[in-house]
Design a protein around this motif. Structure first.
Motif, PDB file in Angstrom:
ATOM      1  N   PRO A  86       0.766  -1.230   0.006  1.00 51.57           N
ATOM      2  CA  PRO A  86       0.049  -0.104   0.160  1.00 51.57           C
ATOM      3  C   PRO A  86       0.934   1.127  -0.027  1.00 51.57           C
ATOM      4  N   ILE A  87       1.945   1.376   0.662  1.00 52.91           N
ATOM      5  CA  ILE A  87       2.922   2.277   0.970  1.00 52.91           C
ATOM      6  C   ILE A  87       3.280   2.967  -0.764  1.00 52.91           C
ATOM      7  N   HIS A  88       3.597   1.953  -1.465  1.00 48.10           N
ATOM      8  CA  HIS A  88       4.047   2.120  -2.839  1.00 48.10           C
ATOM      9  C   HIS A  88       2.980   2.901  -3.638  1.00 48.10           C
ATOM     10  N   TYR A  89       1.668   2.239  -3.566  1.00 47.66           N
ATOM     11  CA  TYR A  89       0.457   2.826  -4.149  1.00 47.66           C
ATOM     12  C   TYR A  89       0.330   4.265  -3.906  1.00 47.66           C
ATOM     13  N   GLU A  90       0.692   4.695  -2.519  1.00 50.71           N
ATOM     14  CA  GLU A  90       0.568   5.785  -1.987  1.00 50.71           C
ATOM     15  C   GLU A  90       1.368   6.800  -2.466  1.00 50.71           C
ATOM     16  N   VAL A  91       2.792   6.323  -2.673  1.00 46.88           N
ATOM     17  CA  VAL A  91       3.751   7.213  -3.193  1.00 46.88           C
ATOM     18  C   VAL A  91       3.578   7.446  -4.645  1.00 46.88           C
ATOM     19  N   VAL A  92       3.120   6.593  -5.273  1.00 45.01           N
ATOM     20  CA  VAL A  92       2.717   6.811  -6.968  1.00 45.01           C
ATOM     21  C   VAL A  92       1.684   7.747  -6.917  1.00 45.01           C
ATOM     22  N   ARG A  93       0.409   7.432  -6.083  1.00 45.33           N
ATOM     23  CA  ARG A  93      -0.460   8.614  -6.224  1.00 45.33           C
ATOM     24  C   ARG A  93      -0.221   9.763  -6.100  1.00 45.33           C
ATOM     25  N   GLU A  94       0.525  10.324  -5.083  1.00 49.02           N
ATOM     26  CA  GLU A  94       1.080  11.776  -4.717  1.00 49.02           C
ATOM     27  C   GLU A  94       2.018  12.074  -5.865  1.00 49.02           C
ATOM     28  N   PHE A  95       3.042  11.225  -6.193  1.00 53.30           N
ATOM     29  CA  PHE A  95       3.829  11.664  -7.374  1.00 53.30           C
ATOM     30  C   PHE A  95       3.137  12.151  -8.678  1.00 53.30           C
ATOM     31  N   TYR A  96       2.230  11.175  -9.160  1.00 49.37           N
ATOM     32  CA  TYR A  96       1.527  11.752 -10.414  1.00 49.37           C
ATOM     33  C   TYR A  96       0.588  12.459 -10.319  1.00 49.37           C
ATOM     34  N   LYS A  97      -0.007  12.541  -8.997  1.00 50.27           N
ATOM     35  CA  LYS A  97      -0.992  13.661  -8.713  1.00 50.27           C
ATOM     36  C   LYS A  97      -0.279  15.167  -9.193  1.00 50.27           C
TER      37      LYS A  97
END
Length: 495
Positions: free
Chosen positions: A34-45
């Motif tokens: 889940p922490i990777h999914y969160e990093v990806v979401r923040e980065f691409y947002k």
């Protein structure tokens, strides 16, 4: 098998192999957390907010027989750049070119072998074209990169530049795309896997160190040097795409060095798991000590060109270099000290010029090895370790303490210092052997606690060593002939 099931199966197996090889991780993370999914979401947002992402109608491969949209890696054909056959739909493993999957010639579905059809849909693109000059500026001063890596990256940027890249896919697996209208889509695997370096650091900060913000000390501190170690088939993603993403975001450091290795082949042919032309690490570990595997891996590391794993060469290097040169020298010195001097490091008295020269040579080689490792020249670094053993053997034979008892105390004092230095500088290459050597030297220290400066420390007269045993077991030539015979049988069955 579902993607998650596949990851769950191989994650512990890979972790176990690494641990048996003495490869330690501050954290062995994974991009399914889940922490990777969160990093990806923040980065691409943030990239969306900065205008680096836009929607566009695209073509997709669709397999009528399997009734599914085909990921790039589920389509194979002929490379549109070099003509190599049986290449994936997004990258050529022969020439290294990266292309849109629809450029590939003679496409086929890897699941059923049929020719796929083209459908159209809205996807989201990364504006790589606007980042081309910035990435080129970043790469230009990276003259410390390996020559082939630097030249290939510069050539790519100057001759081809960067084209905007579709970074969403219609998969069920992966971090969801965080853009308006992207429901049901995930971020393309390379566009999100690269961020796994960041998410792993955050995972470590939160769940190992218990300091959630500590990851910023690495990724947002410009004093940090980021090294990426990869194979040449991933060169584009790490020397161009990853820096482009980080530049677009604007808050992260960029890779200081992208250390790219070529391929290791097996007896002159490319490795192939499907054809059985492969050697598995878990099989090697069941038969050989981990440091033997580590030594050969370093000795044939494909730093500047493709290399070969050859069974006879494996036996020759282990028996001739590791055992015949390094192991033999260490055992001669320790055994003589233990038997002839009751295991006590003698008082050398006043050192003669030759003995001073030997100690100076030891210090110089230690420094040379340090520089080789810092320059990521690991094969040459290994040669420095052998060089020190050779110089030590030369000094031992010259002094011949078994024939010159008046020289024995001085000689063995000097050689024990050389052995101690070897115990330290071997540790990055041969950690299990280094630990064993520390025990023989009666040094109560874990190999993981060693620092480079320890190689300069002196073992004082009066210090007692323990009874030494041979460090390595010789490779059986008959077993090697059997392995070569089995590979020849596989080769014949494939021809």
């Amino acid at each position: 098998m579902k993607p998650r099931e596949l990851c769950d199966k191989y994650y512990p197996l890979q972790k176990e192999v690494f641990e048996k090889l003495g490869i330690s991780f501050d954290i062995f993370s994974r991009t399914s957390k889940p922490i990777h999914y969160e990093v990806v979401r923040e980065f691409y947002k943030k990239l969306w907010e900065k205008g680096y992402i836009y929607p566009k109608e695209i073509k997709q491969w669709w397999c009528p027989k399997d009734k599914m949209v085909l990921p790039d890696r589920f389509v194979k054909g002929t490379c549109p750049k070099c003509g190599a056959q049986d290449q994936y739909g997004d990258v050529c493993e022969v020439c290294g070119s990266w292309y849109e999957s629809f450029e590939i010639h003679d496409p086929r579905c890897t699941l059923c072998g049929d020719k796929p059809e083209i459908i159209r849909k809205i996807h989201f693109f990364l504006k790589l074209s606007t980042l081309s000059s910035k990435v080129l500026e970043y790469v230009r001063d990276k003259k410390h990169w390996r020559k082939a890596t630097y030249n290939k990256t510069i050539s790519w940027l100057e001759k081809e530049g960067l084209r905007d890249k579709d970074i969403t896919r219609d998969y069920e697996w992966g971090p969801p795309a965080p853009f308006p209208g992207s429901e049901g889509q995930v971020i393309y695997n390379w566009a999100e896997n690269l961020l796994g370096y960041i998410s792993a650091t955050r995972d470590w900060a939160e769940n190992v160190l218990n300091r959630p913000e500590a990851w910023r000390d690495f990724w947002m501190d410009h004093e940090t040097k980021l090294y990426c170690f990869i194979g040449k088939d991933n060169l584009f993603f790490h020397t161009i795409l990853f820096p482009a993403l980080l530049i677009a975001h604007g808050e992260y450091i960029l890779p200081y060095n992208v250390v790219v290795n070529e391929f290791v082949n097996l007896e002159g042919e490319k490795l192939s798991t499907s054809r059985g032309w492969v050697i598995w690490l878990h099989d090697l570990l069941a038969e050989y000590e981990p440091d033997i595997i580590r030594y050969y891996a370093a000795a044939i590391a494909p730093e500047t060109r493709d290399t070969d794993f050859k069974w006879q060469d494996f036996a020759d290097k282990i028996n001739g270099e590791l055992i015949g040169t390094l192991g033999n020298f260490i055992h001669r010195v320790l055994r003589f000290t233990y038997e002839r001097m009751n295991g006590v490091i003698p008082d050398p008295g006043e050192l003669d010029e030759r003995s001073k020269e030997m100690l100076d040579t030891c210090c110089n080689i230690v420094e040379q090895l340090k520089q080789k490792i810092e320059a990521c020249e690991f094969r040459d670094g290994l040669k420095e370790i052998l060089h020190l053993a050779q110089e030590g053997n030369k000094y031992l034979n010259e002094k011949s303490p078994w024939r010159n008892p008046e020289e024995a105390q001085r000689t063995m004092y000097v050689l024990i210092q050389v052995i101690h230095a070897l115990a330290v500088i071997m540790s990055p290459y041969l950690p299990f052997t280094s630990q064993k050597l520390l025990e023989y030297l009666n040094i109560d220290k874990n190999v993981n606690e060693l620092r480079w400066s320890d190689a300069e420390k002196t073992l004082l007269p009066g210090h007692m060593i323990k009874e030494p045993k041979p460090l390595f077991k010789k490779i059986n030539e008959r077993d090697i002939r059997e392995k070569i015979k089995k590979l020849e049988e596989i080769r014949k069955s494939l021809s």
